[in-house]
Design a protein around this motif. Structure first.
Motif, PDB file in Angstrom:
ATOM      1  N   CYS A  49      61.415  -3.411  49.202  1.00  0.00           N
ATOM      2  CA  CYS A  49      62.588  -3.539  50.059  1.00  0.00           C
ATOM      3  C   CYS A  49      62.613  -2.348  50.996  1.00  0.00           C
ATOM      4  N   GLU A  50      63.449  -2.450  52.011  1.00  0.00           N
ATOM      5  CA  GLU A  50      63.610  -1.308  52.906  1.00  0.00           C
ATOM      6  C   GLU A  50      65.072  -1.194  53.310  1.00  0.00           C
ATOM      7  N   ARG A  51      65.475   0.057  53.537  1.00  0.00           N
ATOM      8  CA  ARG A  51      66.831   0.352  53.999  1.00  0.00           C
ATOM      9  C   ARG A  51      66.747   0.970  55.385  1.00  0.00           C
ATOM     10  N   ARG A  52      67.754   0.649  56.166  1.00  0.00           N
ATOM     11  CA  ARG A  52      67.858   1.265  57.487  1.00  0.00           C
ATOM     12  C   ARG A  52      69.341   1.440  57.811  1.00  0.00           C
ATOM     13  N   ARG A  53      69.611   2.361  58.681  1.00  0.00           N
ATOM     14  CA  ARG A  53      70.990   2.569  59.126  1.00  0.00           C
ATOM     15  C   ARG A  53      71.403   1.421  60.046  1.00  0.00           C
ATOM     16  N   ASP A  54      72.641   1.015  59.920  1.00  0.00           N
ATOM     17  CA  ASP A  54      73.205  -0.003  60.803  1.00  0.00           C
ATOM     18  C   ASP A  54      73.443   0.661  62.159  1.00  0.00           C
ATOM     19  N   PRO A  55      72.829   0.157  63.223  1.00  0.00           N
ATOM     20  CA  PRO A  55      73.018   0.793  64.535  1.00  0.00           C
ATOM     21  C   PRO A  55      74.480   0.797  64.987  1.00  0.00           C
ATOM     22  N   ALA A  56      75.264  -0.175  64.513  1.00  0.00           N
ATOM     23  CA  ALA A  56      76.672  -0.258  64.888  1.00  0.00           C
ATOM     24  C   ALA A  56      77.552   0.704  64.089  1.00  0.00           C
ATOM     25  N   ASP A  57      77.093   1.097  62.918  1.00  0.00           N
ATOM     26  CA  ASP A  57      77.852   2.017  62.056  1.00  0.00           C
ATOM     27  C   ASP A  57      76.852   2.849  61.280  1.00  0.00           C
ATOM     28  N   ARG A  58      76.578   4.044  61.736  1.00  0.00           N
ATOM     29  CA  ARG A  58      75.540   4.895  61.160  1.00  0.00           C
ATOM     30  C   ARG A  58      75.805   5.265  59.699  1.00  0.00           C
ATOM     31  N   ARG A  59      77.024   5.082  59.199  1.00  0.00           N
ATOM     32  CA  ARG A  59      77.322   5.377  57.785  1.00  0.00           C
ATOM     33  C   ARG A  59      76.874   4.241  56.879  1.00  0.00           C
ATOM     34  N   ARG A  60      76.623   3.091  57.452  1.00  0.00           N
ATOM     35  CA  ARG A  60      76.308   1.872  56.705  1.00  0.00           C
ATOM     36  C   ARG A  60      74.794   1.680  56.628  1.00  0.00           C
ATOM     37  N   HIS A  61      74.307   1.347  55.418  1.00  0.00           N
ATOM     38  CA  HIS A  61      72.885   1.052  55.228  1.00  0.00           C
ATOM     39  C   HIS A  61      72.689  -0.455  55.082  1.00  0.00           C
ATOM     40  N   ILE A  62      71.689  -0.964  55.766  1.00  0.00           N
ATOM     41  CA  ILE A  62      71.299  -2.365  55.649  1.00  0.00           C
ATOM     42  C   ILE A  62      70.064  -2.403  54.757  1.00  0.00           C
ATOM     43  N   VAL A  63      70.051  -3.330  53.806  1.00  0.00           N
ATOM     44  CA  VAL A  63      68.938  -3.465  52.869  1.00  0.00           C
ATOM     45  C   VAL A  63      68.298  -4.828  53.091  1.00  0.00           C
ATOM     46  N   GLU A  64      66.959  -4.840  53.063  1.00  0.00           N
ATOM     47  CA  GLU A  64      66.235  -6.085  53.316  1.00  0.00           C
ATOM     48  C   GLU A  64      64.995  -6.142  52.434  1.00  0.00           C
ATOM     49  N   ILE A  65      64.693  -7.332  51.958  1.00  0.00           N
ATOM     50  CA  ILE A  65      63.481  -7.541  51.167  1.00  0.00           C
ATOM     51  C   ILE A  65      62.276  -7.534  52.123  1.00  0.00           C
ATOM     52  N   THR A  66      61.164  -7.004  51.673  1.00  0.00           N
ATOM     53  CA  THR A  66      59.938  -6.974  52.475  1.00  0.00           C
ATOM     54  C   THR A  66      59.065  -8.184  52.118  1.00  0.00           C
ATOM     55  N   PRO A  67      58.022  -8.452  52.894  1.00  0.00           N
ATOM     56  CA  PRO A  67      57.095  -9.522  52.508  1.00  0.00           C
ATOM     57  C   PRO A  67      56.503  -9.296  51.109  1.00  0.00           C
ATOM     58  N   ALA A  68      56.191  -8.042  50.776  1.00  0.00           N
ATOM     59  CA  ALA A  68      55.680  -7.752  49.425  1.00  0.00           C
ATOM     60  C   ALA A  68      56.743  -8.040  48.377  1.00  0.00           C
ATOM     61  N   GLY A  69      58.001  -7.780  48.710  1.00  0.00           N
ATOM     62  CA  GLY A  69      59.100  -8.090  47.794  1.00  0.00           C
ATOM     63  C   GLY A  69      59.242  -9.580  47.579  1.00  0.00           C
ATOM     64  N   LYS A  70      59.061 -10.356  48.657  1.00  0.00           N
ATOM     65  CA  LYS A  70      59.121 -11.824  48.536  1.00  0.00           C
ATOM     66  C   LYS A  70      57.978 -12.341  47.663  1.00  0.00           C
ATOM     67  N   GLU A  71      56.809 -11.731  47.814  1.00  0.00           N
ATOM     68  CA  GLU A  71      55.672 -12.131  46.984  1.00  0.00           C
ATOM     69  C   GLU A  71      55.935 -11.812  45.512  1.00  0.00           C
ATOM     70  N   ALA A  72      56.444 -10.608  45.247  1.00  0.00           N
ATOM     71  CA  ALA A  72      56.783 -10.228  43.868  1.00  0.00           C
ATOM     72  C   ALA A  72      57.839 -11.168  43.308  1.00  0.00           C
ATOM     73  N   LEU A  73      58.807 -11.535  44.137  1.00  0.00           N
ATOM     74  CA  LEU A  73      59.865 -12.439  43.696  1.00  0.00           C
ATOM     75  C   LEU A  73      59.310 -13.807  43.322  1.00  0.00           C
ATOM     76  N   GLY A  74      58.282 -14.250  44.026  1.00  0.00           N
ATOM     77  CA  GLY A  74      57.633 -15.515  43.656  1.00  0.00           C
ATOM     78  C   GLY A  74      57.028 -15.452  42.268  1.00  0.00           C
TER      79      GLY A  74
END
Length: 147
Positions: free
Chosen positions: A79-104
């Motif tokens: 997974c990866e986290r990044r700052r929300d460009p609209a609110d720098r205090r907020r982190h957005i979390v997203e699954i990566t392609p490797a995460g999707k493969e592991a989830l399978g």
């Protein structure tokens, strides 16, 4: 007065069956080198990116515990986290392609474990069990507030 048999006590029965079920699920997920908390997090991320705060609330987990899980998943490239460009205090979390493969792989292993665990139950009984377990109150504060 004679003590109740453990099978007559729902709390003990659920706890014991839960430990056995948990052990089987941990073994299934372990084939990927992950822990069930990692698998649950990846499952929650599969539909799409979400805020770290929303993820903690959805998973009913303390935000500091979630940070530790996300650190581990991010270190593994799942997974990866990044700052929300609209609110720098907020982190957005997203699954990566490797995460999707592991989830399978996790999904396959857990499906097999669930077939073993619940194979003696019909689909209707499994749905009934889900519904009943959803009604079991585990948060005392929420129960006392009438939620």
């Amino acid at each position: 007065m004679a003590a109740a048999h453990p099978n007559d006590r729902l709390g003990f029965l659920l706890s014991f069956r839960g430990e056995l079920t948990g052990a089987r699920i941990r073994a299934a997920v372990a084939v990927t080198g992950l822990h069930p908390r990692h698998a649950m997090t990846l499952m929650q991320l599969a539909p799409g990116a979400t805020s770290q705060r929303e993820l903690a609330a959805t998973m009913e987990i303390d935000p500091s515990q979630l940070v530790a899980v996300l650190n581990e998943l991010e270190s593994a490239g799942l997974c990866e986290r990044r700052r929300d460009p609209a609110d720098r205090r907020r982190h957005i979390v997203e699954i990566t392609p490797a995460g999707k493969e592991a989830l399978g792989h996790i999904d396959q292993a857990v499906s097999e474990a669930e077939r073993e665990l619940f194979g003696n139950l019909t689909e209707a009984e499994q749905e009934l069990l889900r519904g009943l377990l959803d009604r079991v109150v585990v948060d005392r504060a929420a129960h006392e507030c009438g939620e």
